[in-house]
Design an enzyme around this catalytic site. Structure first.
Site, PDB file in Angstrom:
ATOM      1  CG  ASP A 103      -2.326  11.635  11.148  1.00  0.00           C
ATOM      2  OD1 ASP A 103      -1.375  10.909  11.491  1.00  0.00           O
ATOM      3  OD2 ASP A 103      -2.181  12.813  10.786  1.00  0.00           O
ATOM      4  CG  ASP A 159       2.592  10.173  11.161  1.00  0.00           C
ATOM      5  OD1 ASP A 159       1.359  10.139  11.332  1.00  0.00           O
ATOM      6  OD2 ASP A 159       3.169  11.075  10.527  1.00  0.00           O
TER       7      ASP A 159
END
Length: 436
Positions: free
Chosen positions: A336, A148
């Site tokens: 992201d 992430d």
């Protein structure tokens, strides 16, 4: 020296050769570096000479990422959630359009309350996830994590966690690791869709043949919320340390300091057919086509750049005053990998949704840095799936926001490089992209 694991995702992408196609030098060099024979297979179609192949091995660490598709019920839940969410956006947009512009924000107050902590809320119903494997401890224990770039902390499920959702995951047994150290620091984190609690510890982390000793991470001993019913065991945050919730060094900070990478790059390439991966270090040209376009990060927090404008066909959100109305100018775009789809501030998302659904024209993002403006576009079939635009409203308050998020929708088209050496993002068409 850095290392590479030639995972099956990469091999299938390039066209795998057989072991018989390799030279004795290639095989011997790889086996001496700790690779097994299945990891020695490489792409004969690339035409690499032995010296080129060895340089490739010494420049990368490649971790295959597999697409985890949720059950039909989860996909239906995502579709229903998007429908409800889009209905709310349309209502808010229609109401704001009929009122004095100075009153438009009032129509979003109730809407905003419904979408706190959007990323984790999405994961609770997401139609798919991209996860990869890391190993922790001595002897190593496997954990499947979401890599992430939208966070900086490292969390894995502990075997001390006895909640229902924990039983669905690989759980790290710290008492079985000879290298684990308890730090004695507790953690409690509240999310919009749940909560976790646990404690911090250190252990050696294994990324293929690379070992990172003394890595600080969180062991989840209790968790609540639908987000944890998905098929991943933890999250490996890969954003800047400035975003970290602790003072400890991040996983990638420690990897950089170890000097095992020739280039401190993270590269994600996604493919809807499952040929996906994460590369630490230099990226091989087989993974993309055309040039790499570089954009400087405008702030070391998220992996974020200046968003100068969004256009849909001939409509410019900046000229309309709908890009980031709160700040009256450019906005921020965050790359992201932990967010499944695109997001926009709720005050702009309804307008964008209306234009995309009505026209079906290309959606173009115009990114700016000191070198100028570069444009990147998604076609209708790339921003819409199952007749639903892959966009939701998300409000992040100042000073971090307002912002847009590119999410996995982007990376399925554009191979994305996160360059820690120069604080910049590189974008190139993925080798599997249908767009030329």
């Amino acid at each position: 020296m850095a290392l590479v694991i030639l995972g099956w995702a990469l091999l299938e992408l390039a066209g795998a050769a057989q072991l018989s196609d390799l030279t004795d030098k290639q095989i011997a060099s790889s086996l001496s570096m700790g690779f097994n024979k299945s990891e020695v297979v490489y792409s004969a179609s690339s035409g690499m000479q032995p010296e080129e192949w060895l340089a490739f091995v010494q420049s990368q660490l490649h971790i295959p990422i597999r697409r985890k598709t949720s059950h039909v019920e989860s996909r239906n839940a995502l579709a229903a959630h998007l429908n409800d969410h889009h209905d709310e956006l349309r209502k808010a947009h229609a109401a704001a359009s009929e009122e004095d512009p100075s009153m438009r924000w009032a129509h979003f107050i109730q809407f905003r309350a419904k979408i706190q902590n959007y990323k984790l809320a999405l994961k609770s119903i997401a139609g798919s996830q991209y996860v990869g494997d890391i190993w922790i401890g001595t002897p190593p224990q496997k954990s499947s994590v979401v890599f992430d770039t939208g966070s900086s902390n490292l969390w894995v499920t502990s075997d001390e966690c006895q909640t229902y959702s924990c039983g669905m995951h690989n759980r790290f047994a710290h008492h079985q690791s000879a290298t684990f150290t308890e730090l004695g620091e507790q953690m409690d984190v509240q999310f919009g869709t749940g909560a976790i609690s646990g404690s911090l510890g250190t252990d050696v982390f294994h990324l293929g043949p690379v070992h990172i000793p003394g890595q600080v991470f969180g062991r989840i001993t209790a968790e609540t919320g639908q987000v944890f019913l998905n098929d991943f065991d933890g999250i490996a945050g890969l954003s800047f340390s400035e975003l970290s919730a602790t003072k400890e060094k991040t996983l990638f900070d420690n990897l950089m300091e170890s000097g095992q990478l020739e280039k401190n790059w993270l590269t994600f390439f996604y493919d809807v057919e499952g040929k996906s991966g994460l590369v630490f270090g230099d990226v091989h040209h087989e993974l993309y086509k055309g040039p790499i376009h570089w954009i400087n990060v405008n702030r070391k927090l998220y992996w974020q750049v200046e968003l100068f404008d969004i256009t849909i066909g001939q409509t410019s959100l900046r000229k309309e005053g709908n890009l980031c109305p709160e700040v009256h100018g450019s906005c921020t775009l965050v790359f992201d990998t932990g967010t499944s789809i695109m997001t926009a501030p709720s005050s702009s998302a309804g307008h964008i949704l209306n234009l995309l659904e009505r026209r079906g024209e290309p959606l173009c993002y115009h990114l700016k840095d000191a070198h100028g403006i570069q444009s990147f576009c998604l076609e209708r079939e790339e921003y819409s799936k199952h007749s639903q635009v892959q966009l939701m409203g998300l409000d992040v308050e100042a000073p971090k926001g307002p912002l847009y998020i590119a999410g996995d929708t982007w990376i399925e088209k554009f191979m994305t490089i996160f360059d820690h050496d120069n604080n910049r993002i590189g974008l190139a068409l993925s080798a599997t992209s249908r767009t030329y």
